[in-house]
Design a protein around this motif. Sequence first.
Motif, mmCIF file in Angstrom:
data_model
loop_
_atom_site.group_PDB
_atom_site.id
_atom_site.type_symbol
_atom_site.label_atom_id
_atom_site.label_comp_id
_atom_site.label_asym_id
_atom_site.label_seq_id
_atom_site.Cartn_x
_atom_site.Cartn_y
_atom_site.Cartn_z
ATOM 1 N N MET A 73 0.569 -1.568 -0.081
ATOM 2 C CA MET A 73 -0.153 -0.078 0.135
ATOM 3 C C MET A 73 0.671 1.581 0.057
ATOM 4 O O MET A 73 2.252 1.672 0.574
ATOM 5 C CB MET A 73 -0.749 -0.324 1.587
ATOM 6 C CG MET A 73 -1.951 -0.662 0.883
ATOM 7 S SD MET A 73 -3.379 -0.543 2.567
ATOM 8 C CE MET A 73 -2.818 -2.049 3.316
ATOM 9 N N ALA A 74 0.409 2.127 -0.583
ATOM 10 C CA ALA A 74 1.385 3.242 -0.676
ATOM 11 C C ALA A 74 0.893 4.624 -0.333
ATOM 12 O O ALA A 74 -0.069 4.081 -0.199
ATOM 13 C CB ALA A 74 0.679 4.037 -2.381
ATOM 14 N N GLU A 88 5.060 -0.910 0.434
ATOM 15 C CA GLU A 88 4.409 0.024 -0.336
ATOM 16 C C GLU A 88 4.916 -0.237 -1.702
ATOM 17 O O GLU A 88 6.540 -0.176 -1.687
ATOM 18 C CB GLU A 88 4.246 1.529 -0.392
ATOM 19 C CG GLU A 88 5.488 1.695 0.109
ATOM 20 C CD GLU A 88 5.863 2.776 1.662
ATOM 21 O OE1 GLU A 88 6.150 2.398 2.682
ATOM 22 O OE2 GLU A 88 5.982 4.214 1.133
ATOM 23 N N HIS A 92 5.824 -5.322 -9.258
ATOM 24 C CA HIS A 92 4.109 -4.926 -9.383
ATOM 25 C C HIS A 92 4.074 -4.543 -10.875
ATOM 26 O O HIS A 92 4.257 -4.310 -11.581
ATOM 27 C CB HIS A 92 4.461 -3.019 -9.787
ATOM 28 C CG HIS A 92 2.970 -3.031 -8.797
ATOM 29 N ND1 HIS A 92 1.749 -3.614 -9.139
ATOM 30 C CD2 HIS A 92 2.437 -1.999 -7.641
ATOM 31 C CE1 HIS A 92 0.765 -2.697 -9.034
ATOM 32 N NE2 HIS A 92 0.927 -1.626 -8.057
ATOM 33 N N HIS A 107 -2.538 -3.300 -12.061
ATOM 34 C CA HIS A 107 -2.754 -2.180 -11.690
ATOM 35 C C HIS A 107 -2.215 -1.055 -12.594
ATOM 36 O O HIS A 107 -2.680 0.437 -12.670
ATOM 37 C CB HIS A 107 -3.042 -2.090 -10.396
ATOM 38 C CG HIS A 107 -3.530 -2.259 -9.072
ATOM 39 N ND1 HIS A 107 -3.177 -2.667 -8.214
ATOM 40 C CD2 HIS A 107 -4.902 -3.135 -9.255
ATOM 41 C CE1 HIS A 107 -3.203 -3.310 -7.305
ATOM 42 N NE2 HIS A 107 -4.618 -3.150 -8.028
ATOM 43 N N MET A 122 -12.250 -7.713 -7.951
ATOM 44 C CA MET A 122 -12.129 -6.031 -7.975
ATOM 45 C C MET A 122 -11.222 -5.179 -9.467
ATOM 46 O O MET A 122 -10.479 -5.677 -10.069
ATOM 47 C CB MET A 122 -10.466 -6.012 -7.458
ATOM 48 C CG MET A 122 -10.728 -6.659 -5.728
ATOM 49 S SD MET A 122 -11.485 -6.009 -4.569
ATOM 50 C CE MET A 122 -10.853 -4.461 -4.516
ATOM 51 N N ALA A 133 -5.618 -11.189 -3.791
ATOM 52 C CA ALA A 133 -5.820 -9.955 -2.458
ATOM 53 C C ALA A 133 -7.046 -9.794 -3.554
ATOM 54 O O ALA A 133 -7.858 -10.060 -4.385
ATOM 55 C CB ALA A 133 -4.633 -8.924 -2.625
ATOM 56 N N GLY A 134 -8.501 -8.351 -3.200
ATOM 57 C CA GLY A 134 -8.772 -7.817 -2.719
ATOM 58 C C GLY A 134 -10.825 -7.834 -2.098
ATOM 59 O O GLY A 134 -10.746 -9.527 -3.187
ATOM 60 N N TYR A 158 -4.523 -9.010 2.460
ATOM 61 C CA TYR A 158 -5.326 -7.861 3.368
ATOM 62 C C TYR A 158 -4.893 -6.080 3.275
ATOM 63 O O TYR A 158 -3.592 -6.346 3.583
ATOM 64 C CB TYR A 158 -5.446 -7.989 4.775
ATOM 65 C CG TYR A 158 -6.615 -8.908 5.010
ATOM 66 C CD1 TYR A 158 -7.652 -9.779 4.658
ATOM 67 C CD2 TYR A 158 -5.688 -10.768 5.181
ATOM 68 C CE1 TYR A 158 -8.567 -10.480 5.254
ATOM 69 C CE2 TYR A 158 -6.428 -11.617 4.936
ATOM 70 C CZ TYR A 158 -8.132 -11.822 5.259
ATOM 71 O OH TYR A 158 -8.866 -13.169 5.083
ATOM 72 N N GLY A 159 -5.553 -5.890 2.425
ATOM 73 C CA GLY A 159 -5.254 -3.968 1.743
ATOM 74 C C GLY A 159 -5.537 -3.072 3.418
ATOM 75 O O GLY A 159 -5.047 -3.020 3.701
ATOM 76 N N ARG A 160 -7.177 -3.292 2.421
ATOM 77 C CA ARG A 160 -6.997 -1.604 4.027
ATOM 78 C C ARG A 160 -7.353 -2.191 5.274
ATOM 79 O O ARG A 160 -7.678 -1.432 6.061
ATOM 80 C CB ARG A 160 -8.697 -1.083 3.879
ATOM 81 C CG ARG A 160 -8.241 -0.289 1.538
ATOM 82 C CD ARG A 160 -9.808 -0.360 1.030
ATOM 83 N NE ARG A 160 -9.670 -1.382 0.562
ATOM 84 C CZ ARG A 160 -11.036 -2.038 -0.495
ATOM 85 N NH1 ARG A 160 -11.800 -0.498 -1.055
ATOM 86 N NH2 ARG A 160 -11.236 -3.096 -0.778
ATOM 87 N N LEU A 186 -4.683 -1.550 7.485
ATOM 88 C CA LEU A 186 -4.473 -0.053 7.100
ATOM 89 C C LEU A 186 -5.497 0.236 8.965
ATOM 90 O O LEU A 186 -3.877 0.515 9.138
ATOM 91 C CB LEU A 186 -4.652 0.403 6.446
ATOM 92 C CG LEU A 186 -4.368 1.593 5.357
ATOM 93 C CD1 LEU A 186 -2.346 1.680 5.385
ATOM 94 C CD2 LEU A 186 -4.582 2.069 4.405
HETATM 95 C C1 LIG Z 1 -3.995 3.725 0.265
HETATM 96 C C2 LIG Z 1 -3.918 1.973 -0.338
HETATM 97 C C3 LIG Z 1 -2.602 1.983 -1.607
HETATM 98 C C4 LIG Z 1 -2.366 1.228 -2.314
HETATM 99 N N1 LIG Z 1 -1.524 1.175 -2.650
HETATM 100 C C5 LIG Z 1 -1.218 0.313 -3.940
HETATM 101 C C6 LIG Z 1 0.656 -0.381 -4.325
HETATM 102 O O1 LIG Z 1 1.177 0.110 -3.904
HETATM 103 N N2 LIG Z 1 0.697 -1.347 -4.971
HETATM 104 C C7 LIG Z 1 -0.244 -2.093 -5.417
HETATM 105 O O2 LIG Z 1 0.031 -3.520 -5.746
HETATM 106 N N3 LIG Z 1 -1.513 -2.130 -4.573
HETATM 107 C C8 LIG Z 1 -1.465 -0.892 -3.506
HETATM 108 N N4 LIG Z 1 -3.049 -1.007 -3.811
HETATM 109 C C9 LIG Z 1 -4.287 -1.960 -3.492
HETATM 110 C C10 LIG Z 1 -4.097 -2.699 -2.449
HETATM 111 O O3 LIG Z 1 -3.084 -3.222 -2.280
HETATM 112 C C11 LIG Z 1 -4.979 -4.178 -1.958
HETATM 113 O O4 LIG Z 1 -5.101 -4.804 -3.415
HETATM 114 C C12 LIG Z 1 -6.748 -3.670 -2.642
HETATM 115 O O5 LIG Z 1 -6.798 -2.463 -1.486
HETATM 116 C C13 LIG Z 1 -7.570 -4.530 -2.515
HETATM 117 O O6 LIG Z 1 -7.259 -5.184 -1.431
HETATM 118 P P1 LIG Z 1 -8.169 -5.033 0.030
HETATM 119 O O7 LIG Z 1 -9.725 -5.147 -0.402
HETATM 120 O O8 LIG Z 1 -7.921 -6.257 1.251
HETATM 121 O O9 LIG Z 1 -7.956 -3.076 0.507
HETATM 122 C C14 LIG Z 1 -3.242 0.188 -2.930
HETATM 123 C C15 LIG Z 1 -4.685 0.174 -1.643
HETATM 124 C C16 LIG Z 1 -4.713 1.146 -1.505
HETATM 125 C C17 LIG Z 1 -5.829 1.082 -0.086
#
Ligand SMILES: Cc1cc2nc3c(=O)[nH]c(=O)nc-3n(C[C@H](O)[C@H](O)[C@H](O)COP(=O)(O)O)c2cc1C
Length: 324
Positions: free
Chosen positions: A15-16, A46, A160, A163, A253, A280-281, A302-304, A307
């Motif tokens: 996550m960036a 990130e 990467h 996306h 997603m 993921a997603g 898990y992303g969000r 976080l």
């Molecule tokens: C704030 C934020 C930053 C993200 N930055 C990246 C990133 O740097 N590289 C990447 O592959 N995905 C990035 N994603 C996508 C997440 O890795 C993840 O695939 C996406 O949030 C869906 O998963 P979730 O439903 O568990 O959040 C980012 C998502 C969020 C919310």
Amino acid sequence: MKNFNLTHRIVMAPMARMRSYGNIPQPHVALYYCQRTTPGGLLISEATGVSETAMAYQNMPGIWRKEQIEAWKPIVDAVHSHGGIFFCQLWHAGRVSHQDCQPNGESPVSSTDKPFADDPSNEFTPPRRLRTDEIPTIINDFRLAARNATEAGFDGVEIHGAHGYLIDQFMKDSVNDRTDSYGGSLENRCRFALQVIEAVSKEIGPDRVGIRLSPFADYMESGDTDPKRLGLYMAKSLNRFEILYCHMIEPRMKTVSEIFECRESLTPMRNAFNGTFIVAGGYTREDGNKAVAEGRTDLVAYGRLFLANPDLPKRFELNAPLNK
Ligand SMILES: Cc1cc2nc3c(=O)[nH]c(=O)nc-3n(C[C@H](O)[C@H](O)[C@H](O)COP(=O)(O)O)c2cc1C
């Protein structure tokens, strides 16, 4: 996961953060990652730029300069001191960039010179199509960045390829309009991704290399007319290099945040790939458990939720309430 002793299947998704001033990760990021570290847990960093031309957005970190490697070291050490396994996500934004983020204010590079069709606020500068003879330089940037990541102490790297960023810009037929050996057929469109994987694997060893792919997503105008074929071709081709893991975004997603009703599944790709599979997603505790129990994946990123809940593995263990 080969050579890594994971204690659970919950992965922190990349996550960036956009807080790496001057493209240098700052000391405060150690706290952020450590809060999300568990002994034997896998964290993916990130997105981290492989070169000056890889950059986009403001304040993203990089890993092509000595100063950046030195700045990552104490962060990686901190995660290790808490027992975590830390992979660096290596990123090139390609056309998802603006000339203000590029060296000498030049146009960002891509597989194409097609600008975004929908960019009302001119967020992105129309790209310059990479010449065939420039492509080895970009592959070399990934190779050097992987070497730098291991020098900084990372346990491995995640390429990467998702996306709508550079690698995806080569793979997807809605973006790639090349007529050289990197465009046209599926095999040609995947050539760049596979050459990056090969170069990085040779440099640091395939056991330390993963890739993230999102064949079904159309984020950043990067759709493909046959995502299943693309995903399957990539999953099978990765076996040639014996890389550690394949990390795929669920077809539901389409972007990075919206969840759609969807009948497609990653099971064919999971079955085709020989290494560790990560999905993921939009995962919750329940459907993550279900995906593992049904053999649809090895690990769930898990992303969000990670976080908002730095102690996510503990909360899942206790089935405790989650922050939104
Ligand atoms: C704030 C934020 C930053 C993200 N930055 C990246 C990133 O740097 N590289 C990447 O592959 N995905 C990035 N994603 C996508 C997440 O890795 C993840 O695939 C996406 O949030 C869906 O998963 P979730 O439903 O568990 O959040 C980012 C998502 C969020 C919310």
